[in-house]
Design a protein around this motif. Structure first.
Motif, PDB file in Angstrom:
ATOM      1  N   SER A  60       0.823  -1.205   0.000  1.00 20.09           N
ATOM      2  CA  SER A  60       0.000   0.000   0.000  1.00 20.09           C
ATOM      3  C   SER A  60       0.858   1.256   0.000  1.00 20.09           C
ATOM      4  O   SER A  60       1.815   1.373   0.784  1.00 20.09           O
ATOM      5  N   THR A  61       0.500   2.198  -0.851  1.00 19.92           N
ATOM      6  CA  THR A  61       1.318   3.409  -0.968  1.00 19.92           C
ATOM      7  C   THR A  61       1.052   4.396   0.160  1.00 19.92           C
ATOM      8  O   THR A  61       1.808   5.337   0.344  1.00 19.92           O
ATOM      9  N   LEU A  62      -0.022   4.207   0.902  1.00 17.93           N
ATOM     10  CA  LEU A  62      -0.301   5.066   2.061  1.00 17.93           C
ATOM     11  C   LEU A  62       0.194   4.343   3.304  1.00 17.93           C
ATOM     12  O   LEU A  62      -0.276   3.257   3.625  1.00 17.93           O
ATOM     13  N   VAL A  63       1.135   4.966   3.969  1.00 13.65           N
ATOM     14  CA  VAL A  63       1.782   4.334   5.110  1.00 13.65           C
ATOM     15  C   VAL A  63       1.447   5.124   6.369  1.00 13.65           C
ATOM     16  O   VAL A  63       1.582   6.345   6.384  1.00 13.65           O
ATOM     17  N   LYS A  64       1.023   4.418   7.401  1.00 16.35           N
ATOM     18  CA  LYS A  64       0.742   5.087   8.672  1.00 16.35           C
ATOM     19  C   LYS A  64       1.883   4.816   9.643  1.00 16.35           C
ATOM     20  O   LYS A  64       2.438   3.703   9.693  1.00 16.35           O
ATOM     21  N   GLY A  65       2.227   5.844  10.421  1.00 19.78           N
ATOM     22  CA  GLY A  65       3.325   5.702  11.357  1.00 19.78           C
ATOM     23  C   GLY A  65       2.903   6.047  12.769  1.00 19.78           C
ATOM     24  O   GLY A  65       1.728   6.074  13.098  1.00 19.78           O
ATOM     25  N   ILE A  66       3.909   6.341  13.572  1.00 19.35           N
ATOM     26  CA  ILE A  66       3.635   6.668  14.971  1.00 19.35           C
ATOM     27  C   ILE A  66       3.240   8.130  15.100  1.00 19.35           C
ATOM     28  O   ILE A  66       3.457   8.929  14.174  1.00 19.35           O
ATOM     29  N   ASN A  67       2.653   8.464  16.241  1.00 21.39           N
ATOM     30  CA  ASN A  67       2.294   9.850  16.580  1.00 21.39           C
ATOM     31  C   ASN A  67       1.339  10.487  15.576  1.00 21.39           C
ATOM     32  O   ASN A  67       1.314  11.716  15.449  1.00 21.39           O
ATOM     33  N   GLY A  68       0.533   9.692  14.883  1.00 18.79           N
ATOM     34  CA  GLY A  68      -0.485  10.223  13.977  1.00 18.79           C
ATOM     35  C   GLY A  68       0.029  10.654  12.611  1.00 18.79           C
ATOM     36  O   GLY A  68      -0.722  11.250  11.828  1.00 18.79           O
TER      37      GLY A  68
END
Lengths: 115, 118
Positions: free
Chosen positions: B54-62
């Protein structure tokens, strides 16, 4: 344990001194790195150890001498440094090439001042 | 070889506003992409990474980032920032091609200083 630790936090040394920086990780990582970071600049790679062997030396002057005694420990021996070597020295580790994963975990750094 | 350009050296923003930090890269091979954050006098902390999928990556701290291969970009976004997000942010790239001389070496952008004002 998901930490990379570095000692000391701060180091002040004269140009004729010999000192060492120490880095330790207990994540089972097989690649370890030394970076130098000057103020307001990105980290610059100095050395890479892969499976305890020196795999990359980015043309670093010989007054910096790395050592990897075992897979958890990385040292950087310093001798006859110059004032322009003053910087934040960062250690990092990663799982290593064979694991195919490249995210590097960084330690808090050692702030080095050379007088 | 790879290179990374962070288009803004400083980004001031008010608390609770959205923010985008821009990153473009150049590479002749496929790459892995990372965003790191550095708080004053500290080491770098990984915010998020793009390896594949997936090209949308979620990380830490929002934080989240979107990989755009056609535009060779990997911009970092947060919909609502906090004072505690004040820090320097580095985009980094490494070659995804095993055995190459750049394999495993991170190339960093010059950094973007995010300052969140109350």
């Amino acid at each position: 344990d998901t930490e990379v630790t570095q000692t000391p936090k701060h180091l002040v040394m004269g140009m004729t001194n010999k000192k060492s920086l120490k880095c330790e990780q207990h994540m089972g990582h097989r690649a370890m790195y030394w970076y130098k970071q000057k103020a307001k600049k990105p980290p610059e790679l100095m050395f890479v150890y892969s499976y305890e062997k020196l795999s990359i030396n980015e043309s670093v002057p010989s007054r910096f001498s790395p050592e990897c005694p075992n897979s958890s420990l990385l040292n950087l021996h310093l001798h006859a440094l110059q004032p322009e070597d003053s910087a934040l020295y960062l250690c990092a580790s990663s799982q290593g090439e064979l694991a195919g994963v490249h995210e590097q975990f960084f330690g808090p750094g050692t702030r080095l001042t050379v007088l | 070889a790879q290179s990374v350009t962070q288009l803004d050296s400083q980004v001031p923003v008010f608390e609770e506003a959205p923010v985008e930090l821009r990153c473009n890269y150049s590479s002749s091979v496929s790459v892995y992409l990372f965003w790191y954050v550095q708080y004053p006098n500290q080491g770098l902390q990984l915010l998020l990474k793009y390896l594949s999928g997936s090209t949308l990556v979620k990380g830490i701290n929002g934080f989240e980032a979107e990989f755009n291969k056609s535009q060779t970009s990997f911009h970092l976004r947060k919909p609502s920032v906090h004072i505690s997000d004040t820090a320097e942010y580095f985009c980094a790239v490494t070659s995804a091609r095993a055995g190459g001389t750049s394999y495993g070496k991170l190339t960093f952008g010059q950094g973007t200083i995010l300052t969140v004002h109350p």
